[in-house]
Design a protein around this motif. Structure first.
Motif, mmCIF file in Angstrom:
data_model
loop_
_atom_site.group_PDB
_atom_site.id
_atom_site.type_symbol
_atom_site.label_atom_id
_atom_site.label_comp_id
_atom_site.label_asym_id
_atom_site.label_seq_id
_atom_site.Cartn_x
_atom_site.Cartn_y
_atom_site.Cartn_z
ATOM 1 N N THR A 180 0.865 -1.174 0.000
ATOM 2 C CA THR A 180 0.000 0.000 0.000
ATOM 3 C C THR A 180 0.902 1.225 0.000
ATOM 4 O O THR A 180 2.074 1.161 0.366
ATOM 5 N N CYS A 217 -0.860 4.029 -6.987
ATOM 6 C CA CYS A 217 -1.255 4.128 -5.583
ATOM 7 C C CYS A 217 -2.063 2.885 -5.236
ATOM 8 O O CYS A 217 -2.799 2.363 -6.073
ATOM 9 N N SER A 218 -1.915 2.430 -4.018
ATOM 10 C CA SER A 218 -2.624 1.245 -3.551
ATOM 11 C C SER A 218 -3.117 1.508 -2.132
ATOM 12 O O SER A 218 -2.344 1.934 -1.276
ATOM 13 N N VAL A 219 -4.421 1.255 -1.924
ATOM 14 C CA VAL A 219 -5.027 1.497 -0.612
ATOM 15 C C VAL A 219 -5.959 0.351 -0.258
ATOM 16 O O VAL A 219 -6.390 -0.406 -1.122
ATOM 17 N N ARG A 268 -8.735 -4.436 -1.825
ATOM 18 C CA ARG A 268 -7.672 -3.504 -2.229
ATOM 19 C C ARG A 268 -8.124 -2.671 -3.423
ATOM 20 O O ARG A 268 -8.828 -3.149 -4.306
ATOM 21 N N LEU A 322 -2.638 9.873 -4.149
ATOM 22 C CA LEU A 322 -2.897 8.835 -3.153
ATOM 23 C C LEU A 322 -4.176 9.173 -2.377
ATOM 24 O O LEU A 322 -5.020 8.298 -2.150
ATOM 25 N N THR A 333 -7.168 8.505 -4.546
ATOM 26 C CA THR A 333 -7.407 7.063 -4.625
ATOM 27 C C THR A 333 -8.135 6.588 -3.380
ATOM 28 O O THR A 333 -9.107 5.827 -3.464
ATOM 29 N N GLN A 334 -7.694 7.040 -2.215
ATOM 30 C CA GLN A 334 -8.361 6.675 -0.961
ATOM 31 C C GLN A 334 -9.800 7.180 -0.957
ATOM 32 O O GLN A 334 -10.719 6.460 -0.540
ATOM 33 N N HIS A 392 -11.850 4.989 -3.186
ATOM 34 C CA HIS A 392 -11.995 3.697 -2.503
ATOM 35 C C HIS A 392 -13.115 3.789 -1.460
ATOM 36 O O HIS A 392 -13.998 2.929 -1.410
#
Length: 143
Positions: free
Chosen positions: A69, A98-100, A106, A127, A130-131, A134
């Motif tokens: 993440t 970006c990874s959240v 995920r 980021l 992206t969050q 999500h």
């Protein structure tokens, strides 16, 4: 979905389009290796090329996003299959991923633009976006 939420998602996507002139991809709420929502603005020629060759299984961007993440620049990833280099040949340069979210849900995003690498501040902002996406799409099945 509430209208305000729909509008907030649309506004966030518009912001991403303005930042990422060569495209972006969002794989939101990946469960059992499949995203609940997949949204891509990369050129169709790249999407077809990528899909026809089954590149996802060796894509360092995807592999990193499933394992980690945070954020990473594509240039900083090992790329033994040359997928990032091939993406560049299609105009997808200066990539950032970006990874959240937890492993069970995920979300991974990929961003590109022509004007040069994203600054640290821009990367933090992507980021955060992206969050936000999500969080806003947790119970949705499409955009």
């Amino acid at each position: 979905m509430k209208t305000a939420n729909r509008q907030e998602i649309a506004t966030t996507l518009d912001e991403l389009r303005a930042i990422c002139d060569t495209g972006f991809a969002l794989a939101l709420h990946i469960r059992f290796t499949r995203p609940n929502i997949l949204y891509r603005t990369y050129p169709q020629k790249w999407l077809d090329y990528y899909s026809d060759r089954g590149m996802m299984i060796e894509d360092p961007v995807v592999l990193w996003g499933l394992r980690e993440t945070g954020m990473v620049r594509w240039a900083d990833l090992p790329d033994p299959a040359g997928i990032v280099a091939e993406a560049e040949a299609f105009g997808l340069r200066n990539g950032l991923t970006c990874s959240v979210g937890p492993n069970s849900s995920r979300s991974i995003s990929g961003f590109t633009r022509s004007s040069g690498p994203f600054s640290d501040g821009e990367a933090e902002h992507l980021l955060a976006l992206t969050q936000r996406l999500h969080d806003m799409t947790e119970n949705l099945s499409d955009l």
